[in-house]
Design an enzyme around this catalytic site. Structure first.
Site, mmCIF file in Angstrom:
data_model
loop_
_atom_site.group_PDB
_atom_site.id
_atom_site.type_symbol
_atom_site.label_atom_id
_atom_site.label_comp_id
_atom_site.label_asym_id
_atom_site.label_seq_id
_atom_site.Cartn_x
_atom_site.Cartn_y
_atom_site.Cartn_z
ATOM 1 N N GLY A 13 43.259 -47.789 -87.509
ATOM 2 C CA GLY A 13 44.620 -47.243 -87.646
ATOM 3 C C GLY A 13 45.402 -48.248 -86.843
ATOM 4 N N ASP A 36 35.985 -44.991 -89.220
ATOM 5 C CA ASP A 36 36.651 -44.447 -89.810
ATOM 6 C C ASP A 36 36.485 -43.428 -91.282
ATOM 7 O OD1 ASP A 36 40.161 -45.999 -88.936
ATOM 8 O OD2 ASP A 36 39.903 -44.394 -90.463
ATOM 9 N N ILE A 37 36.953 -42.809 -91.017
ATOM 10 C CA ILE A 37 37.220 -42.168 -92.922
ATOM 11 C C ILE A 37 37.194 -42.893 -93.537
ATOM 12 C CG2 ILE A 37 39.800 -41.112 -92.957
ATOM 13 C CD1 ILE A 37 37.223 -38.815 -93.536
ATOM 14 N N ARG A 38 37.884 -44.183 -93.682
ATOM 15 C CA ARG A 38 38.304 -45.186 -94.680
ATOM 16 C C ARG A 38 36.367 -45.746 -95.123
ATOM 17 N NH1 ARG A 38 43.437 -47.997 -93.397
ATOM 18 N NH2 ARG A 38 44.211 -46.149 -92.191
ATOM 19 N N TYR A 141 50.640 -31.468 -83.981
ATOM 20 C CA TYR A 141 49.871 -32.334 -83.432
ATOM 21 C C TYR A 141 49.714 -32.282 -82.135
ATOM 22 C CZ TYR A 141 50.027 -37.659 -81.880
ATOM 23 O OH TYR A 141 50.465 -38.680 -80.797
ATOM 24 N N LYS A 145 46.646 -31.712 -79.413
ATOM 25 C CA LYS A 145 46.428 -33.072 -78.313
ATOM 26 C C LYS A 145 46.455 -31.391 -76.923
ATOM 27 C CE LYS A 145 45.347 -36.422 -80.155
ATOM 28 N NZ LYS A 145 44.697 -37.499 -79.563
HETATM 29 C C1 AKB Z 1 53.767 -40.166 -83.278
HETATM 30 O O1 AKB Z 1 55.133 -40.650 -82.999
HETATM 31 O O2 AKB Z 1 53.464 -39.078 -83.471
HETATM 32 C C2 AKB Z 1 53.073 -40.923 -82.126
HETATM 33 C C3 AKB Z 1 53.063 -39.972 -80.809
HETATM 34 C C4 AKB Z 1 54.529 -39.978 -79.649
HETATM 35 O O3 AKB Z 1 52.150 -39.685 -80.670
HETATM 36 N N1 AKB Z 1 53.261 -41.699 -82.364
#
Ligand code: AKB
Length: 311
Positions: A13, A36-38, A141, A145
């Site tokens: 990444g 990596d997954i790749r 996301y 997190k």
């Molecule tokens: C995103 O935009 O999802 C990332 C982040 C801010 O964690 N770059």
């Protein structure tokens, strides 16, 4: 002292590619296993295909290479994550739990877990966002997190796993491309400015976000990982700041070197994501606990990126 054996997940990444290069310079090529997954990596040194939800393969690799430390970068980012929330939760959450279980069972020395400004939401103060505010993320996301940060703290308190974390802002690079983030415009804009002299931005011109140049992101990552254990007082994740700007401001900075550069704005679904994030973060805790200081501001970064892209 013996050099650590390190496993990096998500190594193909945007951050992983540069981090592996830096870790290999520090600890030697054979001591840093990129994964990596790749199925095919772009690496000359050791590379393994790894799906982080596959705990058997993860545990096998830890035994095979006698791993001491993991940098767990594999994750699906904010914009891409919204296309398939349950899939994103599975990768981001179960991937982390596998890493934490591995750290506990194999008695690993240290783990690095990247968190993000995406953990914050509408109830968080948007300017100079404090280290420990209300955390109400609005993307899957961000939710994963935020939960991940708490799992890290849990494994530290309950099992003494030495897991360390920073909340990255948008990371800007010219050598490697981001994939699926909301802050990616700040990378694309430089590439398009040099290649085409124009850019259509998917965020409004006044959307201010915290950002950081890749060398500072790598510096923060290595510094927190090499700080004495007793200095790491925040076991969820540290705010780290460097600069903040709007699309209009970055465009104005680029125009100083490329006077004919043109930008227009066509906000899409990413505008709402960006609007729920901070404009700037307060990183006093990182500065006090382990000496965090960024090097690059918008001007220095722009000069460096444009110089490199024009070579
Ligand atoms: C995103 O935009 O999802 C990332 C982040 C801010 O964690 N770059």
């Amino acid at each position: 002292m013996a050099k650590p054996k390190i496993l990096v997940t998500g190594a193909c990444g945007q951050i992983g590619t540069i981090l592996v290069k830096n870790l290999r310079e520090l600890y030697g090529e054979d001591n840093v296993i990129a994964s990596d997954i790749r199925t095919t990596g772009t690496y000359d040194g050791p590379y393994e295909q790894l799906d982080v939800t596959d705990s058997n393969k993860l545990f096998y690799l830890i035994s095979k290479y006698q791993i001491d430390q993991i940098y767990h970068l594999a994750a699906i980012l904010s914009a891409k994550g919204e296309a398939n929330p349950v899939f994103t939760w599975n990768i981001n959450m179960n991937g982390l739990l596998n890493i934490l279980e591995a750290a506990r069972n194999y008695d690993l020395d240290k783990v690095f877990y990247p968190s993000t400004i995406a953990v914050f939401g509408q109830l968080t103060p948007r300017v100079n966002t404090p280290q420990h505010p209300n955390i109400t993320p609005e993307t899957v996301y961000g939710i994963s997190k935020a939960a991940g940060e708490n799992w890290c703290q849990y494994y530290h308190k309950r099992y003494n796993v030495d897991v360390r974390s920073v909340r990255y802002p948008g990371i800007i690079s010219w050598e490697t491309l981001p994939g699926g983030g909301t802050t990616d415009y700040a990378v694309d804009i430089y590439l398009k400015a040099v290649a085409e002299g124009k850019y259509t931005c998917y965020l409004d011109k006044d959307t201010r976000l915290p950002m950081m140049y890749m060398p500072d992101a790598i510096k923060a990552t290595l510094e927190i990982m090499n700080a004495p254990k007793e200095n790491i007082k925040v076991r969820t994740s540290y705010n780290i700041g460097a600069m903040d700007f709007t699309p209009a401001e970055i465009a104005a900075e680029i125009s100083k070197t490329i006077p004919n550069f043109r930008i227009d704005y066509q906000p899409d679904f990413r505008q709402a994501i960006a609007a729920s994030w901070p404009e700037s973060v307060n990183d006093d805790a990182a500065r006090i606990d382990w000496g965090w200081t960024p090097k690059y501001d918008l001007k220095m970064m722009t000069d460096d990126i444009l110089k490199n892209l024009r070579k």
